[in-house]
Design a protein around this motif. Sequence first.
Motif: not given
Length: 111
Positions: A7, A10, A43, A45-46, A49-50, A53, A100
């Motif tokens: 990711l 971010l 963070v 939620r991200d 998803k990661l 994946s 980031t």
Amino acid sequence: MEAVAYLKYLRVSPIKVKPVLDLIRGKDVETALGILKNTKKGVCRDLIKLINSAVANAENNHGMDTSNLYISECFVCPGPTLKRWMPRAKGRADRILKRTSHITVKVKERE
């Protein structure tokens, strides 16, 4: 064999991501997802998803069994910093650093 998911860029500071990654490092995937769903950090939620994946990469690209997967490695690196300015008193300006993150998650199969 490992499956990896990245990711990048971010818009969260790496300092805020690192404690959450420390919670899930070395845990089974199902346990890690449960921990993230019950942690009150933005963070999470991200990261959910990661991890999903990375599991999909393990299943589709490497033919691994998803029930035996665990998070073998996860880390965060700082990405590029966006530099902004904010007007202050007497015609001066202060710098604002919008940081980031690049996050990497690796999953492995338990033997």
